[in-house]
Design an enzyme around this catalytic site. Structure first.
Site, PDB file in Angstrom:
ATOM      1  N   LYS A  37     -47.170 -44.597  22.017  1.00 43.66           N
ATOM      2  CA  LYS A  37     -46.228 -43.981  21.079  1.00 43.66           C
ATOM      3  C   LYS A  37     -45.323 -45.059  20.485  1.00 43.66           C
ATOM      4  O   LYS A  37     -45.267 -46.192  20.977  1.00 43.66           O
ATOM      5  CB  LYS A  37     -45.395 -42.917  21.786  1.00 43.66           C
ATOM      6  CG  LYS A  37     -44.535 -43.443  22.926  1.00 43.66           C
ATOM      7  CD  LYS A  37     -43.793 -42.327  23.640  1.00 43.66           C
ATOM      8  CE  LYS A  37     -42.960 -42.885  24.794  1.00 43.66           C
ATOM      9  NZ  LYS A  37     -42.196 -41.835  25.488  1.00 43.66           N
ATOM     10  N   ARG A  76     -36.533 -31.514  29.274  1.00 41.71           N
ATOM     11  CA  ARG A  76     -36.879 -31.821  27.887  1.00 41.71           C
ATOM     12  C   ARG A  76     -37.966 -30.817  27.488  1.00 41.71           C
ATOM     13  O   ARG A  76     -37.673 -29.682  27.157  1.00 41.71           O
ATOM     14  CB  ARG A  76     -37.341 -33.278  27.768  1.00 41.71           C
ATOM     15  CG  ARG A  76     -36.255 -34.266  28.204  1.00 41.71           C
ATOM     16  CD  ARG A  76     -36.549 -35.706  27.860  1.00 41.71           C
ATOM     17  NE  ARG A  76     -37.864 -36.170  28.272  1.00 41.71           N
ATOM     18  CZ  ARG A  76     -38.207 -37.454  28.362  1.00 41.71           C
ATOM     19  NH1 ARG A  76     -37.323 -38.398  28.056  1.00 41.71           N
ATOM     20  NH2 ARG A  76     -39.415 -37.812  28.734  1.00 41.71           N
ATOM     21  N   TYR A 108     -19.223 -63.312  10.201  1.00 38.15           N
ATOM     22  CA  TYR A 108     -18.191 -62.326   9.906  1.00 38.15           C
ATOM     23  C   TYR A 108     -17.080 -62.338  10.954  1.00 38.15           C
ATOM     24  O   TYR A 108     -17.332 -62.471  12.158  1.00 38.15           O
ATOM     25  CB  TYR A 108     -18.800 -60.927   9.851  1.00 38.15           C
ATOM     26  CG  TYR A 108     -19.739 -60.703   8.685  1.00 38.15           C
ATOM     27  CD1 TYR A 108     -19.295 -60.855   7.373  1.00 38.15           C
ATOM     28  CD2 TYR A 108     -21.055 -60.333   8.896  1.00 38.15           C
ATOM     29  CE1 TYR A 108     -20.145 -60.651   6.304  1.00 38.15           C
ATOM     30  CE2 TYR A 108     -21.923 -60.123   7.830  1.00 38.15           C
ATOM     31  CZ  TYR A 108     -21.464 -60.285   6.533  1.00 38.15           C
ATOM     32  OH  TYR A 108     -22.314 -60.074   5.477  1.00 38.15           O
ATOM     33  N   MET A 157     -26.956 -58.560   9.553  1.00 45.47           N
ATOM     34  CA  MET A 157     -28.159 -57.767   9.305  1.00 45.47           C
ATOM     35  C   MET A 157     -29.415 -58.636   9.266  1.00 45.47           C
ATOM     36  O   MET A 157     -30.476 -58.223   9.751  1.00 45.47           O
ATOM     37  CB  MET A 157     -28.027 -57.008   7.983  1.00 45.47           C
ATOM     38  CG  MET A 157     -29.231 -56.147   7.646  1.00 45.47           C
ATOM     39  SD  MET A 157     -29.095 -55.292   6.056  1.00 45.47           S
ATOM     40  CE  MET A 157     -27.814 -54.096   6.431  1.00 45.47           C
TER      41      MET A 157
END
Length: 399
Positions: free
Chosen positions: A51, A163, A293, A341
């Protein structure tokens, strides 16, 4: 030859990698892990869980490698992933197991493609039955009574994870309906299963006992199951008495440790993914200079900083600025300043570094780098979250 093994050579012999960022996926290590785990859990069968695009490694390529290692069961979580694998050529002689469905999921394609379905409720079961009838009519539209194409069903018991799965007081009704559908040729009872919370050995034992009780109740209602499965990577390693007929493993197959204080090597496993990048810029800065930053780091001395073009868009957590070190030329250097980022900086002091030099964020540890387990510990998460978070613009290179 892969990109990771085919660097560009500059005059003087220094190697420069042509890419900005890449993740090397070692298929031989993956196959070795699978073979090791198959031997470990035998006589139980191994289901390789793929998955989330095989935990960020690339499901289509890894399933092909797993087939070479003899694996014939794969856990895909949802039907979209299972359909992608069938479309990629994984034939219906290979079992693809999906168990998370939307409230309006349609199952016709899954039944036609012989995908195994984990069923938790009467509503899901009735939707599967309707889909079987639709598929059967489509295959024989002129027949007065078309022979059904049975769905491949695993009934799911909620033994405490809360779940998916039928609760104990819902179980008898689900089994009773499944038995009637089996007798009508609508489905095969391919399995019964649950999932452990792995909160404590005592609680896991209680969950296993509840599953056994539900299987006994199902037998009294006329249900027999081809396979029982309960454990995943952690309990599958540590609780052999709970392996039953099949063990579902994801993390271990990728060489990601799942137990605190235990490394992949301790388990006889090999890390499969190595995350690398090329130095993009090098700058000499004076003492007191702030970088990135918010200037959370100011150079305590004259030093050199190197720009690594990987950031949180690529899966490098902003928490990595606190204690994570990056390997360059066999030595580790700290991340300094905010992780942005698209990039972060490392402080290399007075050591030589040039644009194009290869840095390793995590990998096998053989070149001085952190392993994914060590990386995860430093940012207070788990290795699975790290590899699943590696973004799409990080090229996967298979070796």
């Amino acid at each position: 030859m892969s990109a990771a093994a085919d660097p560009l050579a500059e005059p003087g012999g220094r190697a420069v990698h042509p890419a900005l960022r890449w993740a090397t996926v070692d298929l031989a290590a993956y196959r070795a892990n699978l073979r090791h785990l198959q031997e470990l859990v035998a006589p139980a069968e191994l289901m390789a869980v793929v998955k989330a695009d095989a935990y960020g490694h690339g499901a289509t390529t890894l399933v092909a490698a797993a087939l070479e290692a003899g694996v014939r069961w794969f856990g895909t979580l949802d039907l979209a992933n299972a359909h992608e694998l069938r479309a990629a050529g994984v034939g219906d002689g290979v079992a693809l197991f999906a168990w998370q469905f939307g409230p309006r999921e349609t199952f016709e394609r899954a039944i036609s493609e012989r995908i195994d379905l984990g069923i938790s409720s009467l509503r899901q079961l009735e939707a599967v039955a309707s889909a079987v009838e639709a598929v059967s009519r489509a295959l024989a539209p002129d027949a007065a009574a078309a022979a059904p194409v049975p769905a491949l069903v695993h009934l799911n018991v909620d033994t405490g994870l809360h779940r998916d799965g039928a609760l104990a007081d819902e179980w008898d009704a689900l089994v009773t309906r499944a038995v009637r559908l089996r007798e009508a040729g609508i489905l095969r009872l391919r399995g019964v299963y649950s999932h452990l919370a792995e909160a404590s050995d005592e609680e896991d034992t209680g969950s296993a006992e509840l599953l056994a009780s539900c299987i006994e109740r199902a037998a009294r209602l006329g249900a027999t199951f081809e396979r029982r499965h309960l454990t995943a990577s952690s309990a599958g390693m540590e609780r052999p008495e709970l392996r039953l007929d099949m063990v579902r493993m994801g993390s271990n197959t990728y060489g990601i440790p799942v137990t605190d204080g235990v490394s992949a090597a301790d388990r006889g496993l090999l890390p499969v993914m190595t995350l690398s990048a090329s130095v993009a810029r090098v700058k000499r800065i004076a003492a007191g200079t702030g970088v990135s930053y918010d200037y959370t780091f100011r150079a305590p001395r004259d030093t050199t900083v190197a720009l690594v073009p990987v950031g949180y868009a690529d899966g490098v957590s902003r928490r990595a600025q606190h204690g994570v070190t990056i390997a360059l030329h066999g030595k580790r250097y700290p991340i300094v300043g905010r992780v942005a980022m698209d990039q972060f900086l490392i402080d290399v002091g007075d050591d030589p570094v040039a644009v194009g030099d290869e840095v390793t964020l995590f990998g096998t540890g053989s070149r001085g780098e952190l392993t994914v387990g060590e990386w995860a510990d430093l940012i207070e998460t788990i290795g699975e979250e790290v590899t699943c978070g590696i973004g799409a613009r990080v090229k996967r290179v298979y070796v």
